[in-house]
Write a protein that holds these residues in place. Structure first.
Motif, PDB file in Angstrom:
ATOM      1  N   PRO A 179       1.228  -7.941   4.216  1.00  0.00           N
ATOM      2  CA  PRO A 179       1.114  -6.994   3.089  1.00  0.00           C
ATOM      3  C   PRO A 179      -0.031  -7.363   2.167  1.00  0.00           C
ATOM      4  CG  PRO A 179       2.992  -8.454   2.788  1.00  0.00           C
ATOM      5  CD  PRO A 179       2.472  -8.724   4.168  1.00  0.00           C
ATOM      6  N   ARG A 180      -0.577  -6.352   1.502  1.00  0.00           N
ATOM      7  CA  ARG A 180      -1.724  -6.549   0.623  1.00  0.00           C
ATOM      8  C   ARG A 180      -1.448  -5.889  -0.725  1.00  0.00           C
ATOM      9  NH1 ARG A 180      -4.755 -10.464   3.125  1.00  0.00           N
ATOM     10  NH2 ARG A 180      -4.985  -9.959   5.357  1.00  0.00           N
ATOM     11  N   GLY A 181      -2.100  -6.433  -1.756  1.00  0.00           N
ATOM     12  CA  GLY A 181      -2.116  -5.809  -3.071  1.00  0.00           C
ATOM     13  C   GLY A 181      -0.753  -5.739  -3.734  1.00  0.00           C
ATOM     14  N   ARG A 182      -0.502  -4.577  -4.378  1.00  0.00           N
ATOM     15  CA  ARG A 182       0.729  -4.400  -5.137  1.00  0.00           C
ATOM     16  C   ARG A 182       1.951  -4.433  -4.224  1.00  0.00           C
ATOM     17  NH1 ARG A 182       0.748   0.552  -9.180  1.00  0.00           N
ATOM     18  NH2 ARG A 182      -0.992  -0.739  -9.944  1.00  0.00           N
ATOM     19  N   LYS A 183       1.817  -3.906  -3.023  1.00  0.00           N
ATOM     20  CA  LYS A 183       2.949  -3.937  -2.096  1.00  0.00           C
ATOM     21  C   LYS A 183       3.325  -5.371  -1.734  1.00  0.00           C
ATOM     22  CE  LYS A 183       1.994   0.586  -0.064  1.00  0.00           C
ATOM     23  NZ  LYS A 183       1.665   1.328   1.185  1.00  0.00           N
ATOM     24  N   ALA A 184       2.307  -6.228  -1.603  1.00  0.00           N
ATOM     25  CA  ALA A 184       2.591  -7.628  -1.294  1.00  0.00           C
ATOM     26  C   ALA A 184       3.361  -8.291  -2.422  1.00  0.00           C
ATOM     27  CB  ALA A 184       1.301  -8.377  -1.005  1.00  0.00           C
ATOM     28  N   GLN A 185       3.001  -7.984  -3.693  1.00  0.00           N
ATOM     29  CA  GLN A 185       3.694  -8.564  -4.825  1.00  0.00           C
ATOM     30  C   GLN A 185       5.124  -8.036  -4.947  1.00  0.00           C
ATOM     31  OE1 GLN A 185       2.808 -11.149  -7.081  1.00  0.00           O
ATOM     32  NE2 GLN A 185       1.501 -11.387  -5.261  1.00  0.00           N
ATOM     33  N   THR A 186       5.288  -6.737  -4.694  1.00  0.00           N
ATOM     34  CA  THR A 186       6.635  -6.175  -4.736  1.00  0.00           C
ATOM     35  C   THR A 186       7.509  -6.777  -3.645  1.00  0.00           C
ATOM     36  OG1 THR A 186       5.689  -4.109  -5.558  1.00  0.00           O
ATOM     37  CG2 THR A 186       7.948  -4.033  -4.717  1.00  0.00           C
ATOM     38  N   TYR A 187       6.937  -6.921  -2.468  1.00  0.00           N
ATOM     39  CA  TYR A 187       7.667  -7.509  -1.356  1.00  0.00           C
ATOM     40  C   TYR A 187       7.996  -8.976  -1.636  1.00  0.00           C
ATOM     41  CZ  TYR A 187       8.666  -8.797   3.518  1.00  0.00           C
ATOM     42  OH  TYR A 187       9.255  -9.248   4.665  1.00  0.00           O
ATOM     43  N   ALA A 188       7.044  -9.715  -2.200  1.00  0.00           N
ATOM     44  CA  ALA A 188       7.274 -11.130  -2.504  1.00  0.00           C
ATOM     45  C   ALA A 188       8.320 -11.301  -3.597  1.00  0.00           C
ATOM     46  CB  ALA A 188       5.966 -11.791  -2.921  1.00  0.00           C
ATOM     47  N   SER A 189       8.301 -10.455  -4.624  1.00  0.00           N
ATOM     48  CA  SER A 189       9.298 -10.548  -5.696  1.00  0.00           C
ATOM     49  C   SER A 189      10.690 -10.189  -5.186  1.00  0.00           C
ATOM     50  CB  SER A 189       8.915  -9.621  -6.852  1.00  0.00           C
ATOM     51  OG  SER A 189       8.864  -8.275  -6.420  1.00  0.00           O
ATOM     52  N   LEU A 190      10.731  -9.262  -4.237  1.00  0.00           N
ATOM     53  CA  LEU A 190      12.028  -8.906  -3.666  1.00  0.00           C
ATOM     54  C   LEU A 190      12.612 -10.063  -2.860  1.00  0.00           C
ATOM     55  CD1 LEU A 190      14.064  -6.580  -3.257  1.00  0.00           C
ATOM     56  CD2 LEU A 190      12.797  -5.955  -1.215  1.00  0.00           C
ATOM     57  N   LEU A 191      11.768 -10.752  -2.107  1.00  0.00           N
ATOM     58  CA  LEU A 191      12.248 -11.894  -1.338  1.00  0.00           C
ATOM     59  C   LEU A 191      12.493 -13.111  -2.213  1.00  0.00           C
ATOM     60  CD1 LEU A 191       9.948 -11.702   1.824  1.00  0.00           C
ATOM     61  CD2 LEU A 191      12.245 -10.772   1.518  1.00  0.00           C
ATOM     62  N   ALA A 192      11.794 -13.199  -3.344  1.00  0.00           N
ATOM     63  CA  ALA A 192      11.979 -14.358  -4.225  1.00  0.00           C
ATOM     64  C   ALA A 192      13.339 -14.356  -4.887  1.00  0.00           C
ATOM     65  CB  ALA A 192      10.882 -14.376  -5.292  1.00  0.00           C
TER      66      ALA A 192
END
Length: 340
Positions: free
Chosen positions: A50-63
């Motif tokens: 994932p890249r950009g904002r989607k990567a951050q949303t995905y990472a925060s969801l997994l965090a």
């Protein structure tokens, strides 16, 4: 203006574990991030990143999920602590999944408990397995789908279905599928495994697993046309057993049950061995020590004349008999033995 800190993205090998720890499906993650389910599957398999904002949303969801225990901390855990951690991570979701496979709450709990008892009995093997959760899941599914349950009295009658009409219709459509198709559909659309992993866990080839998924989707869509979309079907599968009263036993009780079962099997094996030794000893003491030939069966003899019966007495014999009867019993004519 202060920018929010960047959340590091976990490696692909940890993404699926973190998602499953929150009981999230790939469809739910895709809906929250704003991508397709196939994209989330590719992120977990490591094919894309994932890249950009989607990567951050995905990472925060997994965090939001509990982080994996470091290897150095895993070595410090006792076997009981490691087993309890695996049980707390997998048991609640496994009970819901086995309920979708069988439609029976008690059987779902028994299957999961039996799977974890086997895991504790073989813990040295399970602890070093690359996917302990998958090992336990496969055992739970095998126990739940065992054909021997049909001979149990409590499972001869259907269990009360869910109260919600839509959940009841979906569960009925699932139970109409053959067990291999039902298991494959649950692993692929419910749990979110990839097609190769699904094929490996169901002991089928990848084309066979794909055909099972397609046919299972078609069968469910024929009964429930609103579930023709695989994404919608995956969402419904993940939320089907959420409101059911499905509770797993405590891990300490599961470990105690596994140890008790092992002791019972050990005692039974010892008792059988003692009985076998006793029977062998009795046989050795009562069996003959030499060969005794069998007695030949009798045979009738032919050609021998029958024994004749005595005929009538002659005149001389009659005269002698009359004379002997007329003599006195103690006369001088009698010869008596002398006493010495």
């Amino acid at each position: 203006m202060t920018q929010s800190p960047t959340i590091p993205l976990p490696p692909p090998s940890e993404r699926r574990r973190l998602r499953e720890s929150q009981s999230l499906t790939q469809a739910q993650v895709a809906e929250r991030v704003g991508v397709s389910r196939e994209t989330v599957r590719a992120w977990e398999n490591g094919r894309t990143t994932p890249r950009g904002r989607k990567a951050q949303t995905y990472a925060s969801l997994l965090a939001a999920a509990p982080a994996a225990t470091p290897v150095e901390d895993m070595t410090a855990l006792t076997p009981a602590q490691a087993f309890d951690a695996l049980y707390a991570f997998c048991a609640p979701a496994l009970v819901r999944q086995t309920y979708l496979l069988t439609g029976r709450r008690e059987l779902a709990r028994e299957s999961v408990e039996r799977a974890f008892q086997l895991a504790w009995h073989r813990w040295p093997e399970v602890a070093v397995d690359p996917d302990p959760a998958g090992w336990v899941r496969a055992m739970a599914y095998d126990c739940a789908l065992s054909p021997w349950h049909r001979f149990r009295a409590r499972h001869r009658h259907p269990e009360a279905p869910p109260a919600d009409p839509t959940d009841r219709a979906l569960l009925s459509a699932l139970l109409k599928l053959p067990p291999p198709y039902r298991r494959t559909l649950l692993l692929y659309d419910g749990v979110g495994l990839g097609l190769p992993e699904t094929a490996a866990e169901t002991e089928a080839s990848t084309p066979a697993a794909a055909n099972r998924v397609l046919h299972a989707r078609e069968a469910v869509a024929a009964r429930l046309p609103e579930l023709g979309d695989p994404t919608h079907l995956s969402t419904r599968l993940s939320g089907l057993a959420t409101h059911a009263r499905l509770r797993a036993a405590r891990p300490s009780a599961v470990r105690a049950g596994s140890e008790r079962r092992a002791r019972n099997w050990t005692h039974a094996a010892i008792a059988f061995t003692i009985a076998l030794i006793g029977a062998t000893t009795f046989t050795l003491h009562t069996s003959p020590t030499h060969y005794e030939p069998a007695v030949a069966p009798g045979a009738s003899v032919q050609g021998i004349p029958p024994i004749p019966a005595p005929g009538p007495l002659s005149r001389t014999e009659l005269t002698l008999r009359k004379k002997l009867r007329g003599e006195t019993e103690n006369g001088p004519e009698r010869v008596t033995p002398e006493m010495r």
